[in-house]
Design a protein around this motif. Structure first.
Motif, mmCIF file in Angstrom:
data_model
loop_
_atom_site.group_PDB
_atom_site.id
_atom_site.type_symbol
_atom_site.label_atom_id
_atom_site.label_comp_id
_atom_site.label_asym_id
_atom_site.label_seq_id
_atom_site.Cartn_x
_atom_site.Cartn_y
_atom_site.Cartn_z
ATOM 1 N N ASP A 1 0.935 -1.260 -0.193
ATOM 2 C CA ASP A 1 0.017 0.131 -0.034
ATOM 3 C C ASP A 1 0.965 1.303 0.033
ATOM 4 O OD1 ASP A 1 -1.645 2.229 0.578
ATOM 5 O OD2 ASP A 1 -2.782 0.854 1.945
ATOM 6 N N THR A 2 1.029 2.050 -0.997
ATOM 7 C CA THR A 2 2.055 3.197 -1.190
ATOM 8 C C THR A 2 1.434 4.186 -0.244
ATOM 9 O OG1 THR A 2 0.511 3.768 -3.269
ATOM 10 C CG2 THR A 2 2.524 2.703 -3.540
ATOM 11 N N ALA A 3 0.135 4.433 0.008
ATOM 12 C CA ALA A 3 -0.425 5.594 0.725
ATOM 13 C C ALA A 3 0.178 5.018 2.041
ATOM 14 C CB ALA A 3 -1.866 5.370 0.737
ATOM 15 N N ARG A 4 -0.011 4.054 2.613
ATOM 16 C CA ARG A 4 0.592 3.556 4.092
ATOM 17 C C ARG A 4 1.980 3.890 4.125
ATOM 18 N NH1 ARG A 4 -0.947 -2.268 6.041
ATOM 19 N NH2 ARG A 4 -3.064 -1.101 6.627
ATOM 20 N N LEU A 5 3.013 3.617 2.949
ATOM 21 C CA LEU A 5 4.254 3.995 2.897
ATOM 22 C C LEU A 5 4.560 5.469 3.575
ATOM 23 C CD1 LEU A 5 5.665 1.723 0.089
ATOM 24 C CD2 LEU A 5 6.150 1.533 2.568
ATOM 25 N N ARG A 6 3.594 6.015 2.607
ATOM 26 C CA ARG A 6 3.691 7.726 2.962
ATOM 27 C C ARG A 6 3.504 8.066 4.377
ATOM 28 N NH1 ARG A 6 1.407 7.927 -2.300
ATOM 29 N NH2 ARG A 6 -0.723 8.158 -1.202
ATOM 30 N N ARG A 7 2.614 7.314 4.829
ATOM 31 C CA ARG A 7 2.138 7.802 6.272
ATOM 32 C C ARG A 7 3.222 6.958 7.165
ATOM 33 N NH1 ARG A 7 -3.006 5.592 4.604
ATOM 34 N NH2 ARG A 7 -2.560 3.865 5.640
ATOM 35 N N LEU A 8 4.013 5.935 6.879
ATOM 36 C CA LEU A 8 4.869 5.513 7.769
ATOM 37 C C LEU A 8 6.188 6.374 8.101
ATOM 38 C CD1 LEU A 8 4.844 1.499 6.942
ATOM 39 C CD2 LEU A 8 3.792 2.710 9.117
ATOM 40 N N PRO B 1 7.121 9.475 8.360
ATOM 41 C CA PRO B 1 7.306 10.244 9.465
ATOM 42 C C PRO B 1 7.349 9.606 10.881
ATOM 43 C CG PRO B 1 5.301 10.766 8.803
ATOM 44 C CD PRO B 1 6.029 9.707 7.575
ATOM 45 N N ILE B 2 6.810 8.445 10.845
ATOM 46 C CA ILE B 2 6.649 7.659 11.881
ATOM 47 C C ILE B 2 8.226 6.717 12.552
ATOM 48 C CG2 ILE B 2 5.323 5.781 13.308
ATOM 49 C CD1 ILE B 2 2.798 6.658 11.445
ATOM 50 N N GLY C 1 16.570 5.364 9.522
ATOM 51 C CA GLY C 1 17.429 4.152 8.923
ATOM 52 C C GLY C 1 16.417 3.091 8.440
ATOM 53 N N VAL C 2 15.118 3.400 8.612
ATOM 54 C CA VAL C 2 14.470 2.156 7.942
ATOM 55 C C VAL C 2 14.137 2.477 6.615
ATOM 56 C CG1 VAL C 2 12.033 0.933 8.019
ATOM 57 C CG2 VAL C 2 13.397 1.903 10.362
ATOM 58 N N ALA C 3 14.434 1.652 5.591
ATOM 59 C CA ALA C 3 14.267 1.705 4.389
ATOM 60 C C ALA C 3 12.802 1.188 4.007
ATOM 61 C CB ALA C 3 15.180 1.136 3.508
ATOM 62 N N LEU C 4 12.080 1.920 3.198
ATOM 63 C CA LEU C 4 10.757 1.616 2.785
ATOM 64 C C LEU C 4 10.754 1.357 1.312
ATOM 65 C CD1 LEU C 4 8.716 4.321 4.893
ATOM 66 C CD2 LEU C 4 9.222 2.005 5.500
ATOM 67 N N HIS C 5 10.127 0.206 0.958
ATOM 68 C CA HIS C 5 10.100 0.003 -0.551
ATOM 69 C C HIS C 5 8.557 -0.605 -0.853
ATOM 70 C CE1 HIS C 5 14.308 -0.570 -0.211
ATOM 71 N NE2 HIS C 5 14.236 -1.501 0.863
ATOM 72 N N PRO C 6 8.116 -0.141 -1.830
ATOM 73 C CA PRO C 6 6.866 -0.640 -2.366
ATOM 74 C C PRO C 6 6.910 -2.217 -2.990
ATOM 75 C CG PRO C 6 7.755 0.512 -4.095
ATOM 76 C CD PRO C 6 8.540 0.624 -2.908
ATOM 77 N N VAL C 7 5.972 -2.964 -2.897
ATOM 78 C CA VAL C 7 5.487 -4.149 -3.194
ATOM 79 C C VAL C 7 4.832 -4.336 -4.596
ATOM 80 C CG1 VAL C 7 5.079 -6.499 -2.955
ATOM 81 C CG2 VAL C 7 6.060 -5.199 -1.236
#
Length: 345
Positions: free
Chosen positions: A184-191, A193-194, A198-204
């Motif tokens: 969920d790309t919208a969830r990635l955007r919400r994550l 700032p939280i 150092g946490v790398a976020l990737h779409p699936v």
């Protein structure tokens, strides 16, 4: 209304759904509460503490069920418990009905009205009974993974799924390098700032997923993929490329789901199996490890809903509370919300 609290019978399940103070609040509001002997003992809550709150303690499940209008449990009943239920009773617990065809048959055949903890949903899309358990499961998954790695330094973690459990796991990772994959790309955007920078976020889907998993020390899966799926986030070939002694913790605990090599579920007594020298942990009820904390969090979230049911009775409570209507799996043995059947904790 008479509310019955049953002792859990599933292997390794030590939680209780309502604590003495919650049961006492229901009694003070005019409900009768009956509990099976030792239902809270393994979570650290004695029968005496419930009696002091006004609860009537009975020697076995059958005695509780004979008096109960509404049955409260943590996990859905097992086949050994089916016969003790009365036709037409109401049940409120974590059902996971989509995974248990024998439970579905029981609910329909015995005309049970069943509400699923995991499907209680607020207007803004939150799952107030599922969320505290998912948060605890995510934190515990990171701790379990560290313990299973033994003498291997935890340097790189892959987390599959960015929901409540995945987010909690990422926040518990400490100094380890974390790659989190979420569809969920919208969830990635919400994550963003939280979570720590150092946490790398990737779409699936992502071309990085296979290589990242293969080089990980710990993989934590929180993503829900149907059992026996033809496609997997982590397939057998990728697991074979992981280094010996590395660990996969499947919070979702689904056979042949997100992780192809999860070929069976495990228990708290026997939690791990090995495939291609990689340790696999697939215990379905991780929060039961911390039964006291889990019970406290669940009871606090559950009490307002049980109070509504006790105050108004089931029909009027369902009319008044949309959160409960969304959790209605079946009514008098008739299937209701399909989304409630398919929701998984």
């Amino acid at each position: 209304m008479n509310i019955g609290i049953l002792k859990e019978t599933q292997s390794g399940e030590h939680r209780i759904a309502l604590l003495p103070e919650a049961a006492g609040a229901l009694v003070a509001a005019g409900a009768a509460v009956t509990m099976e002997k030792d239902a809270g003992a393994k979570a650290g809550f004695s029968d005496a503490s419930f009696v002091q709150a006004g609860v009537a303690v009975r020697p076995d499940a059958a005695a509780v069920l004979r008096a109960a209008d509404l049955v409260i449990k943590v996990k859905g009943p097992t086949p050994a418990e089916f016969d003790a239920f009365l036709d037409g009773q109401a049940l409120f617990c974590f059902l996971t009905a989509a995974k248990r065809p024998e439970l579905v048959d029981f609910l329909l055949r015995r005309r049970i009205t069943a509400l699923a903890f995991e499907a209680v949903q607020t207007e803004d899309g939150r799952f107030p009974l599922l969320a505290p358990m998912s948060t605890l499961a995510g934190r515990l998954a990171m701790s379990i993974g560290r313990d299973l790695l033994r003498d291997i330094d935890l340097r790189r973690v892959v987390i599959l799924g960015g929901g409540t459990a995945g987010t909690a796991a990422a926040l518990a990772a400490g100094s380890a390098e974390v790659d989190l994959f979420e569809i969920d790309t919208a969830r990635l955007r919400r994550l963003r700032p939280i979570l720590p920078s150092g946490v790398a976020l990737h779409p699936v889907p992502s071309p990085l997923l296979t290589e990242t998993v293969a080089s990980a020390d710990l993989v934590i899966n929180t993503a829900t993929v149907p059992p026996g799926s033809r496609t997997h986030l982590v397939d057998r070939a990728t697991v074979a490329r992981m280094r010996p002694g590395r660990v996969i913790v499947d919070v979702s605990a689904t056979i042949g789901g997100a992780v192809e090599t999860i070929h069976r579920l495990t228990t708290h007594e026997d939690p791990v199996f090995t495939v291609d020298s990689v340790l696999h942990y697939a215990v379905p009820n991780i929060p039961a490890i911390a039964a006291g904390d889990a019970s406290r969090a669940l009871s606090q979230a559950l009490l307002p809903y049980v109070r509504t049911l006790a105050r108004h009775g089931l029909p009027r409570a369902l009319e008044r509370c949309a959160d409960l209507r969304r959790a209605l799996v079946c009514r008098d043995g008739e299937p209701m919300n399909r989304s409630a059947w398919d929701t998984r904790p």
